[in-house]
Motif scaffolding. Structure first.
Motif, PDB file in Angstrom:
ATOM      1  N   GLU A   1      -4.720  -2.923  -1.747  1.00  0.00           N
ATOM      2  CA  GLU A   1      -5.654  -2.515  -0.695  1.00  0.00           C
ATOM      3  C   GLU A   1      -5.057  -1.350   0.072  1.00  0.00           C
ATOM      4  O   GLU A   1      -3.844  -1.230   0.186  1.00  0.00           O
ATOM      5  CB  GLU A   1      -5.898  -3.655   0.298  1.00  0.00           C
ATOM      6  CG  GLU A   1      -6.730  -4.786  -0.219  1.00  0.00           C
ATOM      7  CD  GLU A   1      -7.070  -5.764   0.880  1.00  0.00           C
ATOM      8  OE1 GLU A   1      -8.157  -5.635   1.455  1.00  0.00           O
ATOM      9  OE2 GLU A   1      -6.234  -6.633   1.157  1.00  0.00           O
ATOM     10  N   LYS A   2      -5.915  -0.557   0.627  1.00  0.00           N
ATOM     11  CA  LYS A   2      -5.470   0.536   1.476  1.00  0.00           C
ATOM     12  C   LYS A   2      -5.443   0.038   2.926  1.00  0.00           C
ATOM     13  O   LYS A   2      -6.290  -0.776   3.318  1.00  0.00           O
ATOM     14  CB  LYS A   2      -6.415   1.720   1.348  1.00  0.00           C
ATOM     15  CG  LYS A   2      -6.372   2.344  -0.022  1.00  0.00           C
ATOM     16  CD  LYS A   2      -7.253   3.557  -0.097  1.00  0.00           C
ATOM     17  CE  LYS A   2      -6.992   4.130  -1.454  1.00  0.00           C
ATOM     18  NZ  LYS A   2      -7.722   4.993  -2.069  1.00  0.00           N
TER      19      LYS A   2
ATOM     20  N   ALA B   1       0.814  -1.224   0.000  1.00  0.00           N
ATOM     21  CA  ALA B   1       0.000   0.000   0.000  1.00  0.00           C
ATOM     22  C   ALA B   1       0.849   1.276   0.000  1.00  0.00           C
ATOM     23  O   ALA B   1       0.313   2.369  -0.170  1.00  0.00           O
ATOM     24  CB  ALA B   1      -0.945   0.010   1.205  1.00  0.00           C
ATOM     25  N   GLN B   2       2.143   1.144   0.163  1.00  0.00           N
ATOM     26  CA  GLN B   2       3.013   2.309   0.188  1.00  0.00           C
ATOM     27  C   GLN B   2       3.084   2.956  -1.196  1.00  0.00           C
ATOM     28  O   GLN B   2       2.945   2.281  -2.213  1.00  0.00           O
ATOM     29  CB  GLN B   2       4.418   1.913   0.664  1.00  0.00           C
ATOM     30  CG  GLN B   2       4.453   1.322   2.064  1.00  0.00           C
ATOM     31  CD  GLN B   2       3.831   2.232   3.090  1.00  0.00           C
ATOM     32  OE1 GLN B   2       4.238   3.376   3.252  1.00  0.00           O
ATOM     33  NE2 GLN B   2       2.810   1.746   3.779  1.00  0.00           N
TER      34      GLN B   2
ATOM     35  N   GLU C   1      -6.453   1.359   5.523  1.00  0.00           N
ATOM     36  CA  GLU C   1      -7.726   1.624   6.201  1.00  0.00           C
ATOM     37  C   GLU C   1      -8.736   0.516   5.924  1.00  0.00           C
ATOM     38  O   GLU C   1      -9.534   0.168   6.792  1.00  0.00           O
ATOM     39  CB  GLU C   1      -8.332   2.960   5.740  1.00  0.00           C
ATOM     40  CG  GLU C   1      -7.421   4.161   5.877  1.00  0.00           C
ATOM     41  CD  GLU C   1      -6.440   4.317   4.706  1.00  0.00           C
ATOM     42  OE1 GLU C   1      -6.823   4.249   3.518  1.00  0.00           O
ATOM     43  OE2 GLU C   1      -5.245   4.485   5.001  1.00  0.00           O
ATOM     44  N   GLN C   2      -8.707  -0.038   4.707  1.00  0.00           N
ATOM     45  CA  GLN C   2      -9.630  -1.118   4.354  1.00  0.00           C
ATOM     46  C   GLN C   2      -9.349  -2.363   5.196  1.00  0.00           C
ATOM     47  O   GLN C   2     -10.268  -3.018   5.679  1.00  0.00           O
ATOM     48  CB  GLN C   2      -9.511  -1.481   2.873  1.00  0.00           C
ATOM     49  CG  GLN C   2     -10.003  -0.417   1.920  1.00  0.00           C
ATOM     50  CD  GLN C   2      -9.624  -0.738   0.489  1.00  0.00           C
ATOM     51  OE1 GLN C   2      -8.457  -0.924   0.175  1.00  0.00           O
ATOM     52  NE2 GLN C   2     -10.632  -0.813  -0.371  1.00  0.00           N
TER      53      GLN C   2
ATOM     54  N   GLN D   1      -0.335  -1.368  -4.453  1.00  0.00           N
ATOM     55  CA  GLN D   1      -1.486  -0.743  -3.792  1.00  0.00           C
ATOM     56  C   GLN D   1      -2.798  -1.467  -4.087  1.00  0.00           C
ATOM     57  O   GLN D   1      -3.770  -0.873  -4.534  1.00  0.00           O
ATOM     58  CB  GLN D   1      -1.588   0.735  -4.154  1.00  0.00           C
ATOM     59  CG  GLN D   1      -0.395   1.526  -3.685  1.00  0.00           C
ATOM     60  CD  GLN D   1      -0.489   2.994  -3.985  1.00  0.00           C
ATOM     61  OE1 GLN D   1      -1.040   3.409  -4.990  1.00  0.00           O
ATOM     62  NE2 GLN D   1       0.065   3.799  -3.100  1.00  0.00           N
TER      63      GLN D   1
END
Length: 132
Positions: free
Chosen positions: A117-118, A109-110, A120-121, A115
Motif C-alpha cells: 500500500e502507499k 511502502a519504502q 497516501e492510501q 510496497q
C-alpha cells in the motif's frame, strides 16, 4: 537450529490451544496500558526506523504485552458481565493492532520493499473514516 526449534515449540503450544483456551502470562506488562500503548508503539517504530536492532524487538514485545493485557482484561470483563469495559478494552486493542499494521505498511511502502500500500492510501482511509 535451537532458535528454530524454540520458535516451533512456541507456535505448536499456542496453536494447540485452539479457540477455547487462552494462555496469557504477561512477561513485560508494566501498567498504564491505556495511557501508554501508543507511545510505546511509537518508540518501537522509531527504533525500527532508526535501525536500532538492539531495542526494536524488545520495545515491540513490551507493546504487544500491553495488547495481550487488554484482551485478557476484556475476557475477564466478559466473564463478570461488564460488557462496556470489555468493548472499550477490545476497541483499544483493535486500534493498537491497526496502528501496528499501518506502521509496518509505512515501512513496507519504502523504495525497495514490498510496497503493498502507499502511505497516501492509508492516510486517505483515515480521512474517509473520520467523515462518517
Amino acid at each position: 537450529m535451537e532458535l528454530t526449534d524454540n520458535i516451533r515449540a512456541v507456535l505448536e503450544f499456542y496453536s494447540s490451544l485452539g479457540k477455547q483456551q487462552a494462555f496469557c502470562e504477561l512477561k513485560h506488562y508494566n501498567g498504564n496500558t491505556e495511557e501508554y500503548i501508543f507511545s510505546r508503539l511509537e518508540r518501537a517504530a522509531f527504533d525500527q526506523r532508526d535501525g536500532n536492532s538492539v531495542a526494536t524487538f524488545s520495545r515491540y514485545t513490551i507493546w504487544a504485552d500491553d495488547v495481550r493485557y487488554l484482551i485478557k482484561s476484556a475476557i475477564e470483563s466478559i466473564n463478570t458481565q461488564d460488557k462496556e469495559k470489555a468493548v472499550e478494552e477490545l476497541t483499544l486493542a483493535l486500534n493498537a493492532m491497526g496502528a501496528f499494521v499501518d506502521i509496518q505498511n509505512m515501512f513496507d511502502a519504502q523504495p525497495g520493499r514490498m510496497q503493498f500500500e502507499k502511505p497516501e492510501q492509508i492516510l486517505k482511509e483515515y480521512m474517509e473514516f473520520k467523515k462518517l
